[in-house]
Design a protein around this motif. Sequence first.
Motif, PDB file in Angstrom:
ATOM      1  N   LYS A 173       0.828  -1.215   0.000  1.00  0.00           N
ATOM      2  CA  LYS A 173       0.000   0.000   0.000  1.00  0.00           C
ATOM      3  C   LYS A 173       0.857   1.259   0.000  1.00  0.00           C
ATOM      4  N   ILE A 174       1.932   1.252   0.800  1.00  0.00           N
ATOM      5  CA  ILE A 174       2.806   2.429   0.845  1.00  0.00           C
ATOM      6  C   ILE A 174       3.470   2.654  -0.497  1.00  0.00           C
ATOM      7  N   VAL A 175       3.964   1.578  -1.109  1.00  0.00           N
ATOM      8  CA  VAL A 175       4.653   1.710  -2.403  1.00  0.00           C
ATOM      9  C   VAL A 175       3.707   2.229  -3.465  1.00  0.00           C
ATOM     10  N   ILE A 176       2.527   1.663  -3.569  1.00  0.00           N
ATOM     11  CA  ILE A 176       1.587   2.054  -4.618  1.00  0.00           C
ATOM     12  C   ILE A 176       1.098   3.492  -4.403  1.00  0.00           C
ATOM     13  N   CYS A 177       0.703   3.820  -3.182  1.00  0.00           N
ATOM     14  CA  CYS A 177       0.176   5.159  -2.922  1.00  0.00           C
ATOM     15  C   CYS A 177       1.253   6.229  -3.091  1.00  0.00           C
ATOM     16  N   THR A 178       2.457   5.960  -2.574  1.00  0.00           N
ATOM     17  CA  THR A 178       3.532   6.951  -2.692  1.00  0.00           C
ATOM     18  C   THR A 178       3.967   7.113  -4.137  1.00  0.00           C
ATOM     19  N   SER A 179       4.077   6.006  -4.875  1.00  0.00           N
ATOM     20  CA  SER A 179       4.476   6.089  -6.286  1.00  0.00           C
ATOM     21  C   SER A 179       3.447   6.855  -7.104  1.00  0.00           C
ATOM     22  N   ALA A 180       2.156   6.587  -6.870  1.00  0.00           N
ATOM     23  CA  ALA A 180       1.110   7.300  -7.604  1.00  0.00           C
ATOM     24  C   ALA A 180       1.117   8.788  -7.266  1.00  0.00           C
ATOM     25  N   ALA A 181       1.308   9.106  -5.978  1.00  0.00           N
ATOM     26  CA  ALA A 181       1.344  10.516  -5.579  1.00  0.00           C
ATOM     27  C   ALA A 181       2.539  11.229  -6.185  1.00  0.00           C
ATOM     28  N   LEU A 182       3.692  10.588  -6.202  1.00  0.00           N
ATOM     29  CA  LEU A 182       4.878  11.202  -6.795  1.00  0.00           C
ATOM     30  C   LEU A 182       4.721  11.355  -8.305  1.00  0.00           C
ATOM     31  N   LEU A 183       4.079  10.398  -8.957  1.00  0.00           N
ATOM     32  CA  LEU A 183       3.865  10.496 -10.397  1.00  0.00           C
ATOM     33  C   LEU A 183       2.979  11.688 -10.732  1.00  0.00           C
ATOM     34  N   ALA A 184       1.875  11.817 -10.004  1.00  0.00           N
ATOM     35  CA  ALA A 184       0.963  12.933 -10.261  1.00  0.00           C
ATOM     36  C   ALA A 184       1.611  14.270  -9.899  1.00  0.00           C
ATOM     37  N   ALA A 185       2.250  14.322  -8.733  1.00  0.00           N
ATOM     38  CA  ALA A 185       2.891  15.570  -8.328  1.00  0.00           C
ATOM     39  C   ALA A 185       4.026  15.948  -9.275  1.00  0.00           C
ATOM     40  N   GLY A 186       4.757  14.949  -9.759  1.00  0.00           N
ATOM     41  CA  GLY A 186       5.837  15.237 -10.696  1.00  0.00           C
ATOM     42  C   GLY A 186       5.330  15.844 -11.988  1.00  0.00           C
ATOM     43  N   VAL A 187       4.232  15.307 -12.523  1.00  0.00           N
ATOM     44  CA  VAL A 187       3.665  15.857 -13.755  1.00  0.00           C
ATOM     45  C   VAL A 187       3.260  17.313 -13.564  1.00  0.00           C
ATOM     46  N   VAL A 188       2.570  17.589 -12.465  1.00  0.00           N
ATOM     47  CA  VAL A 188       2.093  18.952 -12.206  1.00  0.00           C
ATOM     48  C   VAL A 188       3.266  19.916 -12.029  1.00  0.00           C
ATOM     49  N   LEU A 189       4.237  19.533 -11.206  1.00  0.00           N
ATOM     50  CA  LEU A 189       5.366  20.422 -10.936  1.00  0.00           C
ATOM     51  C   LEU A 189       6.228  20.640 -12.179  1.00  0.00           C
ATOM     52  N   MET A 223      14.579  12.074  -8.689  1.00  0.00           N
ATOM     53  CA  MET A 223      15.692  11.131  -8.787  1.00  0.00           C
ATOM     54  C   MET A 223      16.181  10.722  -7.400  1.00  0.00           C
ATOM     55  N   PHE A 224      16.269  11.674  -6.485  1.00  0.00           N
ATOM     56  CA  PHE A 224      16.750  11.383  -5.143  1.00  0.00           C
ATOM     57  C   PHE A 224      15.822  10.415  -4.418  1.00  0.00           C
ATOM     58  N   ILE A 225      14.511  10.530  -4.639  1.00  0.00           N
ATOM     59  CA  ILE A 225      13.558   9.620  -3.982  1.00  0.00           C
ATOM     60  C   ILE A 225      13.639   8.227  -4.588  1.00  0.00           C
ATOM     61  N   GLY A 226      13.615   8.129  -5.902  1.00  0.00           N
ATOM     62  CA  GLY A 226      13.794   6.839  -6.553  1.00  0.00           C
ATOM     63  C   GLY A 226      12.543   5.984  -6.576  1.00  0.00           C
ATOM     64  N   GLY A 227      12.748   4.657  -6.633  1.00  0.00           N
ATOM     65  CA  GLY A 227      11.654   3.701  -6.750  1.00  0.00           C
ATOM     66  C   GLY A 227      11.443   2.914  -5.477  1.00  0.00           C
ATOM     67  N   ALA A 228      10.945   1.692  -5.621  1.00  0.00           N
ATOM     68  CA  ALA A 228      10.592   0.859  -4.477  1.00  0.00           C
ATOM     69  C   ALA A 228      11.758  -0.024  -4.064  1.00  0.00           C
ATOM     70  N   PRO A 229      11.755  -0.505  -2.812  1.00  0.00           N
ATOM     71  CA  PRO A 229      12.809  -1.438  -2.376  1.00  0.00           C
ATOM     72  C   PRO A 229      12.736  -2.759  -3.137  1.00  0.00           C
ATOM     73  N   LYS A 242      14.530   5.274  -2.065  1.00  0.00           N
ATOM     74  CA  LYS A 242      13.350   4.426  -2.122  1.00  0.00           C
ATOM     75  C   LYS A 242      12.107   5.160  -1.588  1.00  0.00           C
ATOM     76  N   VAL A 243      10.987   4.851  -2.198  1.00  0.00           N
ATOM     77  CA  VAL A 243       9.734   5.528  -1.864  1.00  0.00           C
ATOM     78  C   VAL A 243       9.282   5.200  -0.452  1.00  0.00           C
ATOM     79  N   THR A 244       9.585   4.000   0.043  1.00  0.00           N
ATOM     80  CA  THR A 244       9.192   3.658   1.414  1.00  0.00           C
ATOM     81  C   THR A 244       9.980   4.485   2.427  1.00  0.00           C
ATOM     82  N   THR A 245      11.255   4.724   2.142  1.00  0.00           N
ATOM     83  CA  THR A 245      12.048   5.580   3.031  1.00  0.00           C
ATOM     84  C   THR A 245      11.487   6.995   3.047  1.00  0.00           C
ATOM     85  N   PHE A 246      11.139   7.510   1.881  1.00  0.00           N
ATOM     86  CA  PHE A 246      10.550   8.840   1.807  1.00  0.00           C
ATOM     87  C   PHE A 246       9.217   8.895   2.538  1.00  0.00           C
ATOM     88  N   ALA A 247       8.386   7.858   2.367  1.00  0.00           N
ATOM     89  CA  ALA A 247       7.077   7.835   3.022  1.00  0.00           C
ATOM     90  C   ALA A 247       7.225   7.772   4.542  1.00  0.00           C
TER      91      ALA A 247
END
Length: 591
Positions: A380-396, A445-451, A459-464
């Motif tokens: 759940k953390i990986v999916i929600c954080t990845s989706a939020a970063l994807l949407a926020a990245g597009v907007v920013l 880039m600094f946040i990256g992907g999933a473990p 990693k997105v879990t570390t960021f979350a």
Amino acid sequence: MKAYPEIVRRRRARAAMWFNAAAFVCAVACAADVIFVAGWQSDATRLALTGLAVAAAALAFFVSEVWRVFLLEESVSEYVRRCVPETLLTLAIPCAGAAFLFFAPGWPWNWSAGTWAFFHCATALPPALTACIRALRFRRNFVPTQNLTPGRVFMLSFAALIAAGTLLLMTPRATVSGIAFTDALFFATSAVCVTGLVPVASLPETLTGFGQCIILALAQLGGLGVMAITYFFAYFFAGGLSIRNRFAFQDLFSEENMTQIGLVLGVLVGFTLSVEAVGAAWIYFSFAQGAVADPIFFSVFHSVMAFCNAGFSTLPNGLATPGVPDCTVFLGGIISLSVIGGIGFPVWKNFFLVACDSLRRRFSRKLNAEPPVRLSTHTKIVICTSAALLAAGVVLLLLTAHRAGGGIGFMRAFFLSATTRTAGFDIGDPALLPTGTLLVMMVLMFIGGAPFSTAGGIKVTTFAVAVLALRQFLSGNRDLEIFRRRLDSDVANQALVVVLLSGLLFAAVAIALCMLHPELDAEFLIFEAVSAVATVGLSCDVTPKLCTEAKLLLTFAMFVGRIGVLVFLASFWRRRRPTGARFPEDTIVLT
């Protein structure tokens, strides 16, 4: 009379030692011959002379194996049943020789250079592969001492693969006109660490087809992880793993059930190859067919690079080559492969188990009394954080580019938001983007992907978890809570340590690059440092302009970034045993 069996046992052990030594020498000679044929251009005469030598080495290997089995093994049938791969590879040696003698055109002294090269590979590969499998079978203890932890083995395996890749790239057939040792080391490290940074102006103009195959193999092994590949072959081809290695692999693989390690390994490799095969077919029919000279290799290469988040491309200007940004279907395949690889295998495994449990419950009534399989908190953390970063990245990305007066379009913004945290592909020149857009890309880039994925970053879990720890502190909650679950406080401490260490490494690399190259733009050098530490591979066309010292620095940054700063330091930091005694508590002023 009692001493007679002991004498026989000692003699058999001594004979086995000599047979194994002879087989090992022959296998090493065969492996060296394969490297020679692949890496050096030779005419038919030289290949014929070395072919006779490798045929003699392979024949000696076959004879030593047959003598060892028939004279030293108690039961030949039991050995064949227990060692099927070695038996088939050993029998392949005379079969390959006989096939060439009977079916190759003409007599051996009239064979062409291509026929001799194929003869070299067909004759030398079986002894080399047999020796590798036997080494795994009799050296399954990958953690031989208490000092050699799984983290150190993981680090040493990557270093060994980088060294092998560097030597292969130094061979004449790997490059068009030769390459410096620093560039070869940089190439190998970038491929094994699935980064994608290129130390030369153009990859297709520097590396030949053989060199590109080396990059492909290094990226595939680096994406899956050398330890995972080694354990896979040890489990399925060399008779399983020891109990201690199962525990080590359980810790390295984050696998809760130790008895399912073999299944996890098989599913991991099968899942990877299946996704890459589907991706290669997608790329072939959507773009490669009729657009490039070798569409099959192009499709396989880019599928592996996208899934493994490596970022290499055989096109002159990468995916920014004219005509590529307009192919939306092809770019959609690249995005899908990079996201699948960046999500991580544990997430896909959890999805698979939930889907199987739902199907079983729908068609069977016996399992209704058991608790259902649910999505884990990690998923759940990986999916929600990845989706939020994807949407926020597009907007920013859209906002920063628009405010600077240079719109980039929704497709490129979506492509960058998806691949910046993982693959490192781009369909334009990052050097032309505004500074604000580059800063957004640096954060992603600094946040990256999933473990346990092919992506880099913290990693997105570390960021979350870091965000959750901040929310916990501001709200005054005692526990770290998410999705109606409570996380251990040590998880927050580890996340903050990872963020701090990664930030310090990035700062050190960026400062060093600015000191080594004061003539280059600082923002481009900082961008380069983030890309190397996070193993992304995006560049503002700075890498080929760097000096030798700067390239070595980025090589070290990519290696540590792929291993993990925390794992790298923990491999050299000796932990103290708890004594039970504690110092008196005191307070300090923070703000």
